[in-house]
Design a protein around this motif. Structure first.
Motif, PDB file in Angstrom:
ATOM      1  N   GLU A  37      10.966  -0.934  12.174  1.00 49.06           N
ATOM      2  CA  GLU A  37      12.197  -2.136  12.109  1.00 49.06           C
ATOM      3  C   GLU A  37      11.765  -2.766  11.428  1.00 49.06           C
ATOM      4  O   GLU A  37      13.264  -3.390  10.689  1.00 49.06           O
ATOM      5  CB  GLU A  37      12.008  -3.189  13.609  1.00 49.06           C
ATOM      6  CG  GLU A  37      13.027  -4.064  13.472  1.00 49.06           C
ATOM      7  CD  GLU A  37      12.842  -4.951  14.859  1.00 49.06           C
ATOM      8  OE1 GLU A  37      13.065  -6.333  14.924  1.00 49.06           O
ATOM      9  OE2 GLU A  37      12.322  -4.874  16.294  1.00 49.06           O
ATOM     10  N   HIS A  38      10.675  -2.982  10.485  1.00 46.22           N
ATOM     11  CA  HIS A  38      10.906  -4.146   9.180  1.00 46.22           C
ATOM     12  C   HIS A  38      10.003  -3.449   8.404  1.00 46.22           C
ATOM     13  O   HIS A  38       9.828  -3.691   7.636  1.00 46.22           O
ATOM     14  CB  HIS A  38       9.679  -5.056   9.310  1.00 46.22           C
ATOM     15  CG  HIS A  38      10.117  -6.172  10.422  1.00 46.22           C
ATOM     16  ND1 HIS A  38      11.037  -6.800  10.407  1.00 46.22           N
ATOM     17  CD2 HIS A  38       9.943  -6.489  11.662  1.00 46.22           C
ATOM     18  CE1 HIS A  38      12.009  -7.457  11.382  1.00 46.22           C
ATOM     19  NE2 HIS A  38      10.768  -6.941  12.130  1.00 46.22           N
ATOM     20  N   GLU A  39       9.895  -1.916   7.984  1.00 46.30           N
ATOM     21  CA  GLU A  39      10.160  -0.799   7.550  1.00 46.30           C
ATOM     22  C   GLU A  39       9.581  -1.313   5.724  1.00 46.30           C
ATOM     23  O   GLU A  39       8.809  -1.011   5.028  1.00 46.30           O
ATOM     24  CB  GLU A  39      10.222   0.996   7.615  1.00 46.30           C
ATOM     25  CG  GLU A  39       9.201   1.772   6.634  1.00 46.30           C
ATOM     26  CD  GLU A  39       9.627   3.258   6.742  1.00 46.30           C
ATOM     27  OE1 GLU A  39       9.156   3.942   6.178  1.00 46.30           O
ATOM     28  OE2 GLU A  39      10.880   3.330   7.517  1.00 46.30           O
ATOM     29  N   GLN A  40      10.983  -1.578   5.633  1.00 43.55           N
ATOM     30  CA  GLN A  40      11.428  -2.008   3.953  1.00 43.55           C
ATOM     31  C   GLN A  40      10.410  -3.333   3.774  1.00 43.55           C
ATOM     32  O   GLN A  40      10.182  -3.534   2.965  1.00 43.55           O
ATOM     33  CB  GLN A  40      12.705  -1.694   3.395  1.00 43.55           C
ATOM     34  CG  GLN A  40      13.414  -0.134   3.790  1.00 43.55           C
ATOM     35  CD  GLN A  40      12.928   0.501   2.632  1.00 43.55           C
ATOM     36  OE1 GLN A  40      11.870   0.277   1.965  1.00 43.55           O
ATOM     37  NE2 GLN A  40      12.608   1.375   3.602  1.00 43.55           N
ATOM     38  N   GLU A  41      10.686  -4.496   4.787  1.00 47.87           N
ATOM     39  CA  GLU A  41      10.098  -5.432   4.216  1.00 47.87           C
ATOM     40  C   GLU A  41       9.011  -5.468   4.259  1.00 47.87           C
ATOM     41  O   GLU A  41       8.199  -5.925   3.460  1.00 47.87           O
ATOM     42  CB  GLU A  41      10.149  -6.665   4.898  1.00 47.87           C
ATOM     43  CG  GLU A  41      11.453  -6.734   5.970  1.00 47.87           C
ATOM     44  CD  GLU A  41      12.156  -7.838   7.030  1.00 47.87           C
ATOM     45  OE1 GLU A  41      11.125  -8.375   7.015  1.00 47.87           O
ATOM     46  OE2 GLU A  41      12.681  -7.498   7.751  1.00 47.87           O
ATOM     47  N   SER A  46       2.190  -8.192   0.865  1.00 50.17           N
ATOM     48  CA  SER A  46       0.895  -7.951   0.849  1.00 50.17           C
ATOM     49  C   SER A  46       0.220  -7.384   2.561  1.00 50.17           C
ATOM     50  O   SER A  46       0.726  -7.591   3.362  1.00 50.17           O
ATOM     51  CB  SER A  46       0.240  -8.496   0.027  1.00 50.17           C
ATOM     52  OG  SER A  46       0.681 -10.168   1.306  1.00 50.17           O
ATOM     53  N   PRO A  47      -0.709  -6.719   2.403  1.00 45.56           N
ATOM     54  CA  PRO A  47      -1.814  -6.903   4.536  1.00 45.56           C
ATOM     55  C   PRO A  47      -1.801  -8.060   4.538  1.00 45.56           C
ATOM     56  O   PRO A  47      -1.328  -8.569   5.503  1.00 45.56           O
ATOM     57  CB  PRO A  47      -3.098  -5.929   3.498  1.00 45.56           C
ATOM     58  CG  PRO A  47      -2.895  -5.532   2.115  1.00 45.56           C
ATOM     59  CD  PRO A  47      -1.779  -6.224   1.478  1.00 45.56           C
ATOM     60  N   GLN A  48      -2.304  -9.368   3.926  1.00 45.90           N
ATOM     61  CA  GLN A  48      -2.012 -10.408   4.773  1.00 45.90           C
ATOM     62  C   GLN A  48      -1.025 -11.222   5.030  1.00 45.90           C
ATOM     63  O   GLN A  48      -0.616 -11.287   5.963  1.00 45.90           O
ATOM     64  CB  GLN A  48      -2.946 -11.399   3.716  1.00 45.90           C
ATOM     65  CG  GLN A  48      -2.763 -12.901   4.432  1.00 45.90           C
ATOM     66  CD  GLN A  48      -3.634 -12.819   5.807  1.00 45.90           C
ATOM     67  OE1 GLN A  48      -5.162 -11.800   5.475  1.00 45.90           O
ATOM     68  NE2 GLN A  48      -4.006 -13.542   6.352  1.00 45.90           N
ATOM     69  N   GLU A  49       0.486 -10.558   4.487  1.00 47.52           N
ATOM     70  CA  GLU A  49       1.940 -11.295   4.998  1.00 47.52           C
ATOM     71  C   GLU A  49       2.064 -10.451   6.022  1.00 47.52           C
ATOM     72  O   GLU A  49       2.739 -10.474   6.580  1.00 47.52           O
ATOM     73  CB  GLU A  49       2.838 -10.742   3.568  1.00 47.52           C
ATOM     74  CG  GLU A  49       2.239 -11.848   2.595  1.00 47.52           C
ATOM     75  CD  GLU A  49       3.335 -11.887   1.324  1.00 47.52           C
ATOM     76  OE1 GLU A  49       4.086 -12.334   0.857  1.00 47.52           O
ATOM     77  OE2 GLU A  49       3.646 -10.790   0.909  1.00 47.52           O
ATOM     78  N   THR A  50       1.652  -9.051   6.137  1.00 46.57           N
ATOM     79  CA  THR A  50       1.974  -8.006   6.937  1.00 46.57           C
ATOM     80  C   THR A  50       1.163  -8.398   8.539  1.00 46.57           C
ATOM     81  O   THR A  50       1.734  -8.507   9.515  1.00 46.57           O
ATOM     82  CB  THR A  50       1.255  -6.841   6.540  1.00 46.57           C
ATOM     83  OG1 THR A  50       2.256  -6.511   5.363  1.00 46.57           O
ATOM     84  CG2 THR A  50       1.442  -5.613   8.251  1.00 46.57           C
ATOM     85  N   ARG A  51      -0.366  -9.024   8.247  1.00 46.72           N
ATOM     86  CA  ARG A  51      -0.906  -9.422   9.497  1.00 46.72           C
ATOM     87  C   ARG A  51      -0.062 -10.829   9.951  1.00 46.72           C
ATOM     88  O   ARG A  51      -0.454 -10.412  11.496  1.00 46.72           O
ATOM     89  CB  ARG A  51      -1.984  -9.332   8.650  1.00 46.72           C
ATOM     90  CG  ARG A  51      -2.659  -8.216   8.936  1.00 46.72           C
ATOM     91  CD  ARG A  51      -4.837  -8.308   9.286  1.00 46.72           C
ATOM     92  NE  ARG A  51      -4.752  -8.918   7.986  1.00 46.72           N
ATOM     93  CZ  ARG A  51      -4.887  -8.732   6.852  1.00 46.72           C
ATOM     94  NH1 ARG A  51      -5.087  -7.314   6.269  1.00 46.72           N
ATOM     95  NH2 ARG A  51      -5.568  -9.915   5.422  1.00 46.72           N
ATOM     96  N   GLU A  52       0.204 -10.895   9.404  1.00 46.77           N
ATOM     97  CA  GLU A  52       0.922 -12.716   9.247  1.00 46.77           C
ATOM     98  C   GLU A  52       1.939 -12.434  10.254  1.00 46.77           C
ATOM     99  O   GLU A  52       2.151 -13.054  11.469  1.00 46.77           O
ATOM    100  CB  GLU A  52       0.814 -13.512   8.278  1.00 46.77           C
ATOM    101  CG  GLU A  52       1.402 -15.077   8.358  1.00 46.77           C
ATOM    102  CD  GLU A  52       0.525 -16.201  10.327  1.00 46.77           C
ATOM    103  OE1 GLU A  52       1.480 -16.806  10.614  1.00 46.77           O
ATOM    104  OE2 GLU A  52      -0.496 -15.607  10.159  1.00 46.77           O
TER     105      GLU A  52
END
Length: 97
Positions: A37-41, A46-52
């Motif tokens: 659903e959020h592939e492009q975002e 960053s990995p931290q932003e992704t985890r959050e």
């Protein structure tokens, strides 16, 4: 009686494993859906932003008090998995010990 106790113990252990597998399957399904659903975002994060972001989505989806699909076990597993130092990869089912 001993055979009955052993059978009950074995069934209890299997029930625990099945419950863990159900939770892991649910969590993996959630992660795959969120990643699609959020592939492009996610590519730009960053990995931290992704985890959050994934933790926030998980909390909204699984929280007991008003989540779309309350599931404290799934939320707990995601919180642990998406904590600092972990990646947002598919959670592997534990191997034999």
């Amino acid at each position: 009686m001993s055979g009955t106790n052993e059978m009950q113990s074995a069934l209890g252990a299997l029930d625990e494993k099945l419950d863990a597998l159900d939770t892991m399957t649910e969590v993996n399904s959630f992660l795959v859906s969120a990643l699609r659903e959020h592939e492009q975002e996610l590519i730009r994060m960053s990995p931290q932003e992704t985890r959050e972001m994934l933790r926030q989505k998980a909390r909204a989806y699984y929280r007991v008090d008003g989540g779309e699909r309350p599931n404290p076990k799934a939320l707990d597993l995601l919180e642990k998995t998406l904590g600092n130092g972990h990646t947002a990869e598919i959670i592997q089912f534990p191997g034999r010990r």
